[in-house]
Design an enzyme around this catalytic site. Structure first.
Site, PDB file in Angstrom:
ATOM      1  N   LYS A  84      -6.010  -0.345 -33.699  1.00 26.38           N
ATOM      2  CA  LYS A  84      -6.229   1.080 -33.411  1.00 26.38           C
ATOM      3  C   LYS A  84      -7.700   1.306 -33.078  1.00 26.38           C
ATOM      4  O   LYS A  84      -8.583   0.860 -33.808  1.00 26.38           O
ATOM      5  CB  LYS A  84      -5.835   1.933 -34.614  1.00 26.38           C
ATOM      6  CG  LYS A  84      -6.024   3.427 -34.364  1.00 26.38           C
ATOM      7  CD  LYS A  84      -5.359   4.248 -35.459  1.00 26.38           C
ATOM      8  CE  LYS A  84      -6.244   4.571 -36.625  1.00 26.38           C
ATOM      9  NZ  LYS A  84      -7.251   5.601 -36.370  1.00 26.38           N
ATOM     10  N   ASP A  89      -6.394   6.293 -30.583  1.00 18.87           N
ATOM     11  CA  ASP A  89      -6.193   7.454 -31.469  1.00 18.87           C
ATOM     12  C   ASP A  89      -7.267   8.502 -31.201  1.00 18.87           C
ATOM     13  O   ASP A  89      -8.209   8.637 -31.974  1.00 18.87           O
ATOM     14  CB  ASP A  89      -6.236   6.951 -32.917  1.00 18.87           C
ATOM     15  CG  ASP A  89      -5.919   8.050 -33.917  1.00 18.87           C
ATOM     16  OD1 ASP A  89      -5.358   9.089 -33.523  1.00 18.87           O
ATOM     17  OD2 ASP A  89      -6.237   7.862 -35.108  1.00 18.87           O
ATOM     18  N   LYS A 148      -6.402  11.809 -30.431  1.00 18.34           N
ATOM     19  CA  LYS A 148      -5.844  13.113 -30.846  1.00 18.34           C
ATOM     20  C   LYS A 148      -6.107  14.221 -29.823  1.00 18.34           C
ATOM     21  O   LYS A 148      -6.844  15.182 -30.087  1.00 18.34           O
ATOM     22  CB  LYS A 148      -6.389  13.506 -32.226  1.00 18.34           C
ATOM     23  CG  LYS A 148      -6.029  12.517 -33.325  1.00 18.34           C
ATOM     24  CD  LYS A 148      -6.462  13.012 -34.693  1.00 18.34           C
ATOM     25  CE  LYS A 148      -6.076  12.077 -35.810  1.00 18.34           C
ATOM     26  NZ  LYS A 148      -6.762  10.764 -35.780  1.00 18.34           N
ATOM     27  N   ASP A 186      -5.697  20.141 -25.942  1.00 21.44           N
ATOM     28  CA  ASP A 186      -6.360  20.928 -24.890  1.00 21.44           C
ATOM     29  C   ASP A 186      -5.257  21.621 -24.103  1.00 21.44           C
ATOM     30  O   ASP A 186      -4.080  21.574 -24.507  1.00 21.44           O
ATOM     31  CB  ASP A 186      -7.203  19.977 -24.005  1.00 21.44           C
ATOM     32  CG  ASP A 186      -8.417  20.682 -23.398  1.00 21.44           C
ATOM     33  OD1 ASP A 186      -8.261  21.814 -22.896  1.00 21.44           O
ATOM     34  OD2 ASP A 186      -9.511  20.097 -23.425  1.00 21.44           O
ATOM     35  N   PRO A 203      -2.393  22.202 -21.282  1.00 23.41           N
ATOM     36  CA  PRO A 203      -1.410  21.201 -20.838  1.00 23.41           C
ATOM     37  C   PRO A 203      -1.899  20.324 -19.690  1.00 23.41           C
ATOM     38  O   PRO A 203      -1.743  19.093 -19.723  1.00 23.41           O
ATOM     39  CB  PRO A 203      -0.196  22.050 -20.427  1.00 23.41           C
ATOM     40  CG  PRO A 203      -0.306  23.274 -21.298  1.00 23.41           C
ATOM     41  CD  PRO A 203      -1.780  23.538 -21.438  1.00 23.41           C
ATOM     42  N   THR A 249      -4.357  15.444 -42.872  1.00 21.03           N
ATOM     43  CA  THR A 249      -4.239  15.332 -44.331  1.00 21.03           C
ATOM     44  C   THR A 249      -5.428  15.982 -45.044  1.00 21.03           C
ATOM     45  O   THR A 249      -5.381  16.222 -46.245  1.00 21.03           O
ATOM     46  CB  THR A 249      -4.077  13.863 -44.768  1.00 21.03           C
ATOM     47  OG1 THR A 249      -4.984  13.076 -44.017  1.00 21.03           O
ATOM     48  CG2 THR A 249      -2.677  13.367 -44.551  1.00 21.03           C
ATOM     49  N   ARG A 303      -9.718  -0.379 -43.858  1.00 16.58           N
ATOM     50  CA  ARG A 303     -10.651  -1.105 -44.727  1.00 16.58           C
ATOM     51  C   ARG A 303     -10.065  -2.240 -45.561  1.00 16.58           C
ATOM     52  O   ARG A 303     -10.752  -3.249 -45.768  1.00 16.58           O
ATOM     53  CB  ARG A 303     -11.395  -0.093 -45.608  1.00 16.58           C
ATOM     54  CG  ARG A 303     -12.412   0.709 -44.800  1.00 16.58           C
ATOM     55  CD  ARG A 303     -12.821   1.971 -45.477  1.00 16.58           C
ATOM     56  NE  ARG A 303     -11.742   2.949 -45.493  1.00 16.58           N
ATOM     57  CZ  ARG A 303     -11.843   4.156 -46.025  1.00 16.58           C
ATOM     58  NH1 ARG A 303     -12.979   4.535 -46.593  1.00 16.58           N
ATOM     59  NH2 ARG A 303     -10.827   4.995 -45.983  1.00 16.58           N
TER      60      ARG A 303
HETATM   61  O1  C5P Z   1      -9.606   2.358 -43.919  1.00 19.92           O
HETATM   62  P1  C5P Z   1      -8.288   3.088 -44.024  1.00 19.92           P
HETATM   63  O2  C5P Z   1      -7.112   2.155 -44.244  1.00 19.92           O
HETATM   64  O3  C5P Z   1      -8.328   4.227 -44.993  1.00 19.92           O
HETATM   65  O4  C5P Z   1      -8.111   3.696 -42.561  1.00 19.92           O
HETATM   66  C1  C5P Z   1      -7.041   4.534 -42.215  1.00 19.92           C
HETATM   67  C2  C5P Z   1      -7.070   4.868 -40.762  1.00 19.92           C
HETATM   68  O5  C5P Z   1      -6.026   5.814 -40.510  1.00 19.92           O
HETATM   69  C3  C5P Z   1      -8.356   5.514 -40.275  1.00 19.92           C
HETATM   70  O6  C5P Z   1      -8.557   5.104 -38.909  1.00 19.92           O
HETATM   71  C4  C5P Z   1      -8.076   6.989 -40.354  1.00 19.92           C
HETATM   72  O7  C5P Z   1      -8.811   7.726 -39.412  1.00 19.92           O
HETATM   73  C5  C5P Z   1      -6.586   7.019 -39.994  1.00 19.92           C
HETATM   74  N1  C5P Z   1      -5.868   8.186 -40.520  1.00 19.92           N
HETATM   75  C6  C5P Z   1      -5.808   8.503 -41.870  1.00 19.92           C
HETATM   76  N2  C5P Z   1      -5.136   9.610 -42.288  1.00 19.92           N
HETATM   77  C7  C5P Z   1      -4.528  10.409 -41.402  1.00 19.92           C
HETATM   78  C8  C5P Z   1      -4.558  10.097 -40.046  1.00 19.92           C
HETATM   79  C9  C5P Z   1      -5.255   8.965 -39.637  1.00 19.92           C
HETATM   80  O8  C5P Z   1      -6.330   7.786 -42.697  1.00 19.92           O
HETATM   81  N3  C5P Z   1      -3.865  11.455 -41.825  1.00 19.92           N
END
Ligand code: C5P
Length: 248
Positions: free
Chosen positions: A48, A75, A77, A80, A82, A134, A225
């Site tokens: 990603k 990713d 997102k 804007d 259409p 989230t 991570r």
């Molecule tokens: O390092 P980690 O496993 O927490 O990374 C999660 C990835 O998923 C990051 O790229 C974060 O931006 C993305 N993400 C998230 N929660 C969301 C949407 C995307 O953690 N609701």
């Protein structure tokens, strides 16, 4: 080179576990991303690219990763009007991205334009909608004029995205079971916030283990991570693939 439409959906079983793991390359430079990708090559299929890396490294990083054989989830997102989002989808598709995100809050006309744009290109990327970030709780929603609770809003936007031809959703492990129930087996549900047992949670609030999220209904997991900051990223990725293999 992996075909751009590597399966990430629930419908065709068994699914290769490598099509259920997307590694978030959340690093600030192209060289760090390519170094990580080099370590993961042959083990993972999906990576990603988010805003941080894309804005630092540009289109070249998407092309470099696809040239290495990875399918790329871009990713960014989109949210804007259409016409602009349709153009962005076509541009991203021409880079070779296999998965793209749009904000469901952009509304039905924007979502339909995105879906139509994707359908109009060769080797179309699949589109995932983000429902409620989230980071948004009920108070944050109220501040922008949304009276519904965050779970009501997630369901409303999920259904809207589906009706507009969007392929799937990004959703937390908390939401994935309900969304799977509501949207049926074909929806592609991609779940971040994954932490293998014993891994550091960091800034994530609600986390699930890889197998818990898959069993709850996730089609694929986004893991950053726990892999990218591991002493041995390839080993960490392989352990996650082994954990979810029995569900595939
Ligand atoms: O390092 P980690 O496993 O927490 O990374 C999660 C990835 O998923 C990051 O790229 C974060 O931006 C993305 N993400 C998230 N929660 C969301 C949407 C995307 O953690 N609701």
């Amino acid at each position: 080179m992996i075909a751009p439409k590597t399966s990430l959906s629930q419908e065709k079983k068994p699914i290769d576990p490598r099509d259920r793991l997307i590694v978030a390359l959340d690093v600030p430079t192209a060289s760090q991303a390519l170094e990580l990708a080099g370590q993961l090559r042959g083990i993972c299929r999906w990576v990603k690219v988010g805003l941080e890396l894309y804005l630092a490294a540009g289109n070249g990083i998407v092309e470099a990763l696809t040239d290495q054989g990875f399918s790329v989830f871009l990713d960014l997102k989109f949210h804007d009007i259409p016409n602009t989002v349709a153009g962005a989808v076509r541009s991203a598709a021409s880079l070779g991205a296999s998965l793209l995100t749009v904000h469901a809050a952009g509304g039905p006309a924007m979502l339909a334009a995105a879906a139509e744009a994707a359908a109009g290109v060769a080797g179309p990327p699949r589109l995932l909608a983000v429902t409620v970030l989230t980071s948004m709780d009920t108070a944050q929603l109220e501040a922008i004029g949304v009276g519904a609770s965050s779970s009501e809003q997630v369901l409303r936007l999920a259904q809207l995205a589906r009706n507009c031809g969007i392929d799937g959703l990004v959703c937390s492990a908390d939401e994935v079971g309900l969304l799977r129930q509501q949207l049926g087996p074909d929806a592609m549900l991609v779940t971040p916030g994954i932490r293998p047992a014993g891994a550091e949670v960091g800034d994530q609030k609600r986390v699930a283990t890889p197998m818990t999220a898959i069993r709850a209904g996730a089609s694929a997991l986004v893991v950053g991570r726990p892999i990218t900051q591991a002493a041995d990223p390839a080993k960490a990725a392989a352990a996650i693939l082994a954990e979810i293999a029995p569900a595939s």
